[in-house]
Write an enzyme that holds these catalytic residues in place. Sequence first.
Site: not given
Length: 283
Positions: A70, A106
């Site tokens: 990420k 997220d």
Amino acid sequence: MKPPIGRDTKLCMSLSGRPGNAGSRLHNRLYELLELDYIYKSFSTTDLPAAIGGVRALGIRGCAISMPFKEAVIPLIDRLEPSARAIESVNTIVNDDGVLVGHNTDYIAAQTLLAQRGIDPATPFLLRGSGGMARAVVAALRDSGFEDGTIVARNEEAGRRLAEEYGYQWRPDLPEQGASLLINVTPLGMEGPDSAALAFPESLIDTCTIAFDVVALPPETPFLRAARARGKIVISGAEVIVLQAIEQFVLYTGIRPSPTQVREAVLFAHGPATAEALALPAN
């Protein structure tokens, strides 16, 4: 009826250190329900620059990014949207005619779940982890008004930086006294070598009120199982992964599926427990 796979079919994909099937099943089921000419496939890689180069070169429409990529993916793409720039973490890449744009869904999922559970922002929390997903959850907590929090991370540099950036405390190990809200943002409890690990000791679970675990596979980690057995409020990683995946689906296709369509896809990909936890309509 969904069109047959052909030269005009758009490909979406995911990159993860430990790829699973749930994301593929969810996206592909929604493509079927909405009769979209898309297909979704999960991958892992040991060569992230080459993989991202393939996304650009092959015209892959979208790419979900999971641990441990990420943060490492950021230098490889062209632009960050505010959701990703604010937390220096990307979980979604959208390919707009060769321009790779990074997003983070997220954060949206974590903030939504905290609000849905009606958790008072005055609740003190203890969060374990310091990676990309931890940053998304910490940012969601901060932006939701949570002021009393401690980041637990063995990596002092990452842990201190995360805590100081968002105005929380840092410590290298778990305290004897816990907090009302316990949050696991580590691989502890994830399918694989850490599957039997308990993210927090039973003594801390005994005294908490809410248990939040971002691990999605399995849906019921040892931490959540122990919390549920004690009657605690539980937020699961399966819920996080569904909510963030729906936002990814919208970014890739430009279409927001109905709650009924989401429920059918969630039932297909994750089973009834997650659909019930999300309070999705039966019809």
